[in-house]
Motif scaffolding. Structure first.
Motif, short mmCIF file in Angstrom:
data_model
loop_
_atom_site.label_atom_id
_atom_site.label_comp_id
_atom_site.label_asym_id
_atom_site.label_seq_id
_atom_site.Cartn_x
_atom_site.Cartn_y
_atom_site.Cartn_z
N GLU B 256 0.84 -1.21 0.00
CA GLU B 256 0.00 0.00 0.00
C GLU B 256 0.87 1.25 0.00
O GLU B 256 0.58 2.23 -0.67
CB GLU B 256 -0.89 0.02 1.25
N ALA B 292 -5.34 -2.84 -2.36
CA ALA B 292 -6.57 -2.13 -2.71
C ALA B 292 -6.34 -0.63 -2.83
O ALA B 292 -7.06 0.07 -3.53
CB ALA B 292 -7.65 -2.42 -1.67
N ARG B 293 -5.32 -0.13 -2.13
CA ARG B 293 -5.02 1.30 -2.23
C ARG B 293 -3.51 1.48 -2.30
O ARG B 293 -2.75 0.58 -1.91
CB ARG B 293 -5.60 2.08 -1.04
N LEU B 322 -12.30 9.46 -1.42
CA LEU B 322 -11.40 8.39 -1.86
C LEU B 322 -10.30 8.09 -0.84
O LEU B 322 -9.85 6.94 -0.72
CB LEU B 322 -10.71 8.80 -3.17
N PRO B 344 -7.53 4.70 -3.77
CA PRO B 344 -7.86 3.33 -4.20
C PRO B 344 -7.26 3.05 -5.57
O PRO B 344 -7.02 3.97 -6.36
CB PRO B 344 -9.39 3.33 -4.25
N LYS B 345 -7.04 1.77 -5.83
CA LYS B 345 -6.43 1.33 -7.09
C LYS B 345 -7.09 1.99 -8.30
O LYS B 345 -6.42 2.39 -9.25
CB LYS B 345 -6.60 -0.20 -7.18
#
Lengths: 120, 379
Positions: B256, B292-293, B322, B344-345
């Motif tokens: 991350e 995910a982020r 976000l 986030p992705k």
């Protein structure tokens, strides 16, 4: 008539309109400014409301409206070149002109001697 | 730390005061945030000449294998960091993170192979916890010794090699992440060619009773100026480097945090020493599948700095939140605002525009590759 606030602003008041800026002391404490945001002309503020924002590399600070009034003019030169506030805070580095709602309110502000005592 | 605890002082405290520094509390220490030149000029000076930083508040600690074999210390430390320590050559240094069982980061650090032992430098705010963590997990196989009688100086900027070579010619031939012992002002020093500004430079561990003499000797060299923590922060942010506690912490994993480059192949899936560190299950899975982020560089389009904890939105109306900014300032070299934060992705690709909520407005901010400046390490 030159007046000061305990929040380190100066006001040069002529015919009910105050030219407002931050003091030499405030500019020194803030350090090199890199960003200035000024209020919109025509907007009214109460005393103590956030009227402008200044930012150094380190942090953002608010410039409070020193008295109740309406913004009649702003100094776009300090938006284009914030370093003007550091080089000439009580001259070319002025922030805005404020049409005072009650010009007599200025009597409650500090005079130069009282302000100098405050920062001594 | 409560307000009643007196602030600690580094061995250079008196020097800072004599140089007119503005002092602030930082990680329990009374530290110089800036000198009379100010943050802006100190920043630019470091990029154009050489800046001297007091980083003595950081933790220094040695780890020695009880077996006498340094490879045993390296393998023992690998149980706490997702990094190839055993493969680190003598006289070389490497960036690492301590992870917890959830895959979060409990600190970031530098690990040096000193030949017969390991030498670690950790963050000031985390150091006592790190020392205890090392003692708890490595105390059986290794002797863990916090070093409390040495200062740490950083000399950063393009004139660093020229300046430090005046005190010891040994440092000129060093390459990025090399570490040597050398004598400076008559003191036995540990010098690494590294730093945290994005510039070429050195970090110098010096006995505390010689720290001021060394600092004064460096400051006497033309082009070397003292630099405070304010400019240290804007320099490292332009260089895209994480500040522990802001950009990475126990709630962020290395993937991350976009520091998976610090996890060498040998510790990844199908590597010879795969896993075997806290949080390995999650971190190895994220290395395979992505997180995910992500921590990303953020370039505000306007002139307003976007500071830490500013909320980021997908839209200019503030409807879809976000993530948030973790570090943000005005970059004196970039001549504009720079920031980092988590997205986030779906919104983390370079070139994506998101919106930062600043004083009730939603300012466009573009996801931008890090670093914001060109690093000038001597590789």
């Amino acid at each position: 008539m030159l007046k000061f606030t305990s929040e380190h602003e100066w006001l040069n008041i002529e015919n009910g309109v105050a030219t407002v800026g931050i003091t030499n002391h405030a500019a020194e404490q803030l350090g090199d400014l890199v960003f200035v945001e000024l209020p919109a002309v025509g907007k009214s503020f109460s005393k103590g409301a956030d009227a402008a924002t200044v930012e150094s590399v380190k942090a953002a600070s608010e410039v409070y409206c020193p008295l109740d009034g309406e913004i009649t003019e702003v100094n776009d030169a300090i938006v284009a070149d914030p370093s003007l506030v550091n080089s000439d805070p009580q001259g070319a580095g002025w922030f805005f002109k404020l049409k005072l709602a009650n010009p007599s309110d200025a009597d409650g502000l500090l005079d130069e001697a009282a302000y100098k005592e405050l920062i001594a | 730390m409560d307000d009643q605890t007196p602030l600690l002082k580094t061995p250079l405290h008196g020097l800072h005061l004599s140089l007119g520094a503005k002092m602030v509390p930082f990680a329990g220490y009374d530290m110089p945030v800036q000198y009379p030149a100010g943050v802006l000029k100190e920043h630019l000076h470091t990029r154009s000449a050489a800046g001297l930083f007091d980083v003595s508040h950081m933790g220094q600690v040695t780890v020695r294998a009880r077996s006498g074999n340094n490879a045993d210390a390296a393998l023992a430390l690998e149980a706490l960091v997702p990094v190839d320590v055993a493969g680190l050559g003598a006289g070389r240094q490497r960036y690492a993170v301590f992870t917890n069982d959830d895959g979060g980061i409990t600190d970031d650090l530098m690990i040096t192979n000193r030949g017969d032992h390991l030498f670690l430098v950790v963050n000031a705010a985390c150091k006592e916890a790190d020392f205890a963590h090392l003692e708890k997990h490595l105390g059986g196989a290794c002797v863990v010794t916090p070093i409390r009688d040495r200062a740490l100086l950083a000399l950063q900027g393009p004139l660093s090699e020229k300046a430090l070579s005046i005190l010891s010619p040994d440092v000129a031939s060093m390459r990025f992440m090399d570490v040597i012992s050398t004598t400076l002002v008559g003191a036995e020093c540990i010098v690494s060619r590294s730093g945290y500004s994005g510039e070429d430079g050195y970090e110098i561990s010096v006995p505390e009773d010689k720290a001021e003499e060394l600092a004064r000797a460096l400051l006497a060299i033309e082009g070397v100026q003292p630099i405070g923590l304010g400019a240290r922060d804007s320099l490292r942010l332009e260089a895209g480097l994480c500040l522990y506690g802001n950009d990475i912490d126990t709630t962020t994993t290395p993937v991350e945090g976009a520091i998976e480059w610090a996890i060498q192949k040998v510790r990844r899936k199908d590597g010879a020493r795969e896993g075997g560190f806290p949080g390995a299950a999650r971190i190895l899975a994220e290395l395979q599948n992505g997180a995910a982020r992500r921590r990303v560089g953020l370039k505000p389009e306007g002139k307003a700095p976007v500071r830490a904890h500013t909320k980021l939105f997908a839209d200019a109306e503030g409807k879809t939140e976000l993530g948030e900014v973790t570090s943000g300032t005005f970059g004196p070299t970039v001549e504009g605002p720079v920031a980092m934060g988590y997205l986030p992705k779906s919104h983390a690709a370079n070139g994506t525009t998101v919106f930062a909520e600043v004083r009730g407005k939603y300012l466009p901010v573009v996801v931008t590759a890090l670093p914001f400046i060109t690093q000038t390490y001597k590789r």
